[in-house]
Design a protein around this motif. Structure first.
Motif: not given
Length: 247
Positions: A92, A94, A114, A173-178
């Motif tokens: 993950r 960011a 991200s 465009d998505l939130d990373l967790d999403e």
């Protein structure tokens, strides 16, 4: 060493967070040892279905810690442990990823980043080569793109990283967790034994590279870091100036 690795768990997903923000999560001896130990513990824990590897601060990993670099063999061992672990490892990202940090991404099974993430193979700019990290990257990243970015040290973004196979997905465009949620949900729904067997099939080619070339890459890395160009390049980096070969 354990204070350098944050650990949390939610519904069978163990999150390991690189937490050495003072050094931008650079791969020091202590950080490599701490992450290796945490992964070993996760591998033995039946309560862990999969691992998320992430970071605190705006840098996922700045590459090797030039003031306290790990032995090449220790870094090779860490990357091989990620690949051989019988549980999926998901990166993950960011923030920024440089040099040796890209080897961590190459070893992971899934990697999502991200738009804040940037990537660069900066080894040539300090007088060395991406020897050890080539083991997981060569089988997975597009050859022409890898040649370009390893030779030039250019910085590129998450969309390009996904295009060349360095990461699985750019969150966009998505939130990373999403963006990560569907993959983690899928891992939670999978049989642990089936995950282990499937990962074994998927990583066979990568593990071949470790079996066949790890010793040579360890020797090459040690040799390069002992050369005059590397000493000058690392000194210039730490002094925040250009090395003499910059035109």
């Amino acid at each position: 060493m354990t204070e350098l690795i944050g650990r949390t768990r939610a519904r069978g997903i163990e999150t390991l967070s690189l937490d050495a923000t003072d050094t931008r999560n650079a791969l020091s001896r202590a950080l490599v040892a701490g992450l290796t130990d945490a992964l070993k513990q996760c591998g033995k824990d039946p309560g862990v279905r999969a691992i998320v590897l992430t970071h605190t601060g705006n840098t996922f990993c700045a590459g090797a810690d030039l003031r306290d670099p790990p032995p090449a063999k220790a870094l090779t061992g860490l990357l091989e442990r990620i690949v051989k672990l019988r549980k999926p490892v998901v990166a993950r990202v960011a923030g920024h990823v440089r040099a040796g940090g890209l080897g961590l991404l190459g070893a992971c099974d899934i990697a999502v980043a991200s738009d804040a993430a940037t990537f660069a193979f900066t080894e040539v700019r300090i007088g060395v080569a991406p020897a050890v990290i080539s083991l997981p990257l060569l089988p997975r990243v597009a050859p022409r793109a890898l040649a370009r970015y390893c030779l030039t040290g250019e910085t590129f973004g998450a969309t390009e990283a996904a295009r060349i196979g360095l990461i699985t997905q750019a969150a966009g465009d998505l939130d990373l967790d999403e963006a990560l949620a569907p993959a983690l949900d899928g891992l939670r729904r999978a049989s642990p034994s089936a995950l282990a067997r499937t990962k074994e099939l998927l990583t066979a080619t990568v593990l071949e590279a470790f079996v066949e070339d790890a010793g040579e890459m360890n020797r090459l890395s040690a040799s390069l870091f002992a050369q005059p160009d590397a000493r000058e390049g690392m000194t210039a980096f730490l002094e925040r100036r250009d090395p003499p070969w910059v035109l």
